[in-house]
Every structure is written in C-alpha cells, then in structure tokens.
Scaffold this active site. Structure first.
Site, mmCIF file in Angstrom:
data_model
loop_
_atom_site.group_PDB
_atom_site.id
_atom_site.type_symbol
_atom_site.label_atom_id
_atom_site.label_comp_id
_atom_site.label_asym_id
_atom_site.label_seq_id
_atom_site.Cartn_x
_atom_site.Cartn_y
_atom_site.Cartn_z
ATOM 1 N N ASP A 60 12.159 -17.858 -23.981
ATOM 2 C CA ASP A 60 12.929 -18.530 -22.933
ATOM 3 C C ASP A 60 13.467 -19.866 -23.448
ATOM 4 O O ASP A 60 14.631 -20.202 -23.237
ATOM 5 C CB ASP A 60 12.056 -18.731 -21.698
ATOM 6 N N ARG A 105 29.347 -16.587 -12.707
ATOM 7 C CA ARG A 105 28.242 -17.405 -12.194
ATOM 8 C C ARG A 105 27.024 -17.491 -13.109
ATOM 9 O O ARG A 105 26.115 -18.260 -12.838
ATOM 10 C CB ARG A 105 27.797 -16.859 -10.839
#
Length: 147
Positions: A60, A105
């Site tokens: 991550d 988005r």
C-alpha cells in the site's frame, strides 16, 4: 534512481518511529517505486514467514508513493491482494509499484513483492482517491526525493 526521504513517524518507512518496518524506497524512471528489503521477526505471522498484514502495508505504501510521485495526493480507497507464496523472514525480496491508470474519480496502481528466485509472492491492485487537503500540513522534506 533516487533515494526517497523517510516519512518521519510512518509505520512502513519512518526513521523516527522505533516500530517502523524500516523500508527505504527508491524512485526509478517512470515514477516506479522500488525497494530491496528483508522482513524480520517483527513482521512475523506464521513461524518463519511474513504476516500478510505487513506485506499489505508495504505494498500500500509503495503504490501510494508511485501515485504521489506521478502527481497525485491520495488516500487508499481499496486494496485487492493476492497472496501467492509465503515470504520467508530474513530473505532479500524486491518490492515494486507503479501507477497504472486514472479514471475520472480514481487513480489505479499495481504492486508486487518478488522472492529471490524471481517468483511473485504477493501482487496487489490499489484504488486511490485524491484528497489534496490531507496533505496541507505535511512537511515537504518528507515528500521530496533525496539527491
């Protein structure tokens, strides 16, 4: 290739955090993020192997950095993780990530942890959302590559 500054108290790469995993990242051409790293017993899950949460956190962070250095300030919206092989503690692995696309988005990224034999132990797809306001008070020295 440029060595990236640590992020202070970051759980994955912060030098001022005594409990940090302690990874040092490198920025490669094309805003690819790279590190060679040995996980220790502090990241152990099953005896002798890395905890899945530790590998997820590392990937991550790597993907978030790849997106950041591609020009976007983001937070994680979704991680999809495929655990293919266990990662032995104390073995030098390669961690890599890259921004892979952008929708209206969301921003997309890919990451992998590669074992010494070249096989992929963990692969990840990340979806990130732009949130510029989260970074208003972040010191620039933590976000710029070392020269």
């Amino acid at each position: 290739m440029k060595l990236l500054s640590d992020h202070g108290s970051c759980f994955v790469c912060g030098k001022s955090n005594p409990k940090s995993i302690g990874i040092t990242w490198q920025l490669e051409p094309g805003n690819h993020i790279f590190a060679s790293f040995k996980f220790s017993t502090f990241q152990q899950g099953p005896p002798g192997f890395v905890h899945g949460g530790a590998s997820a956190a590392v990937l991550d962070e790597a993907m978030g950095l790849a997106v950041f250095y591609s020009g976007f300030k983001v937070v994680t919206a979704n991680l999809s993780i495929e655990y293919r092989k266990p990662i032995p503690l104390g073995e030098l692995v390669t961690i890599q990530a890259v921004m892979s696309g952008k929708t209206e988005r969301r921003i997309l990224a890919l990451g992998e942890i590669i074992l010494p034999d070249g096989s992929v132990a963990v692969s990840t797809k990340g979806i990130y959302a732009e949130v510029n306001h989260f970074f208003d008070n972040v010191a620039d020295q933590f976000l710029e590559p070392k020269k």
